[in-house]
Design a protein around this motif. Sequence first.
Motif, short mmCIF file in Angstrom:
data_model
loop_
_atom_site.label_atom_id
_atom_site.label_comp_id
_atom_site.label_asym_id
_atom_site.label_seq_id
_atom_site.Cartn_x
_atom_site.Cartn_y
_atom_site.Cartn_z
N LEU A 109 27.41 9.68 45.35
CA LEU A 109 26.76 9.79 44.04
C LEU A 109 27.01 8.53 43.21
O LEU A 109 26.08 8.00 42.60
N ALA A 110 28.23 8.05 43.18
CA ALA A 110 28.54 6.85 42.40
C ALA A 110 27.73 5.65 42.90
O ALA A 110 27.17 4.89 42.10
N ARG A 111 27.62 5.51 44.20
CA ARG A 111 26.86 4.39 44.77
C ARG A 111 25.36 4.55 44.50
O ARG A 111 24.68 3.58 44.15
N ALA A 112 24.84 5.76 44.65
CA ALA A 112 23.41 6.01 44.40
C ALA A 112 23.08 5.84 42.93
O ALA A 112 22.06 5.24 42.56
N HIS A 113 23.95 6.33 42.07
CA HIS A 113 23.74 6.25 40.62
C HIS A 113 23.76 4.78 40.16
O HIS A 113 23.02 4.40 39.26
N ALA A 114 24.58 3.96 40.79
CA ALA A 114 24.65 2.54 40.44
C ALA A 114 23.41 1.77 40.90
O ALA A 114 23.08 0.73 40.34
#
Length: 137
Positions: A109-114
Motif C-alpha cells: 500500500l505504501a509503495r502503491a500510494h507513493a
Amino acid sequence: MTLRYRTEAINGDGGTGTARVTGGMEVPVASPLTSDPDPDASNPEQLLALAWSTCLNATAQALVKRERRTAVRIEVELHDASDGPGYEFHVDTYLSAEGLTLDETADLLARAHARCPVSKLLRGATTVQVHAEEFAG
C-alpha cells in the motif's frame, strides 16, 4: 515531462444533469443530498471513489506484477466543512492482497500510494486515510 494521455471532462449543469467526457461517455449526475436522489445518476463522491480505486489498484497490480489478486475499497463521506462554509470529503481507502500478511500488504500500500497519480493528487489531505486489510476475495 512527457505527455502520456490527455482527456477533458465538462459539466455545464452543476450537481444535476450530466457531466461528459469530450468525445466519450456522458454521465448523469445528481446530488446525494436531495430527498430522492436518482439511483441511476452518479455524484462526485462516487466518481472520486471510482477514480482512486481504479488507479490505486492498477498501481498495486503493476507492483505485484499481476502475480496475485489485489483489491481496493474506498469509502467517501460528505461532511459539513470543519473550517468554514460548504462541505468536505472524508475518505478511507483500504488495500488488500491475496497471500500477503498485513505488514506485507501495508508495504505494498505504501509503495502503491507513493506511485499512484490520484494518490499524489490527494497527498497531504487531512481528511484522507489509507489502510491495509486482510484479503477477502
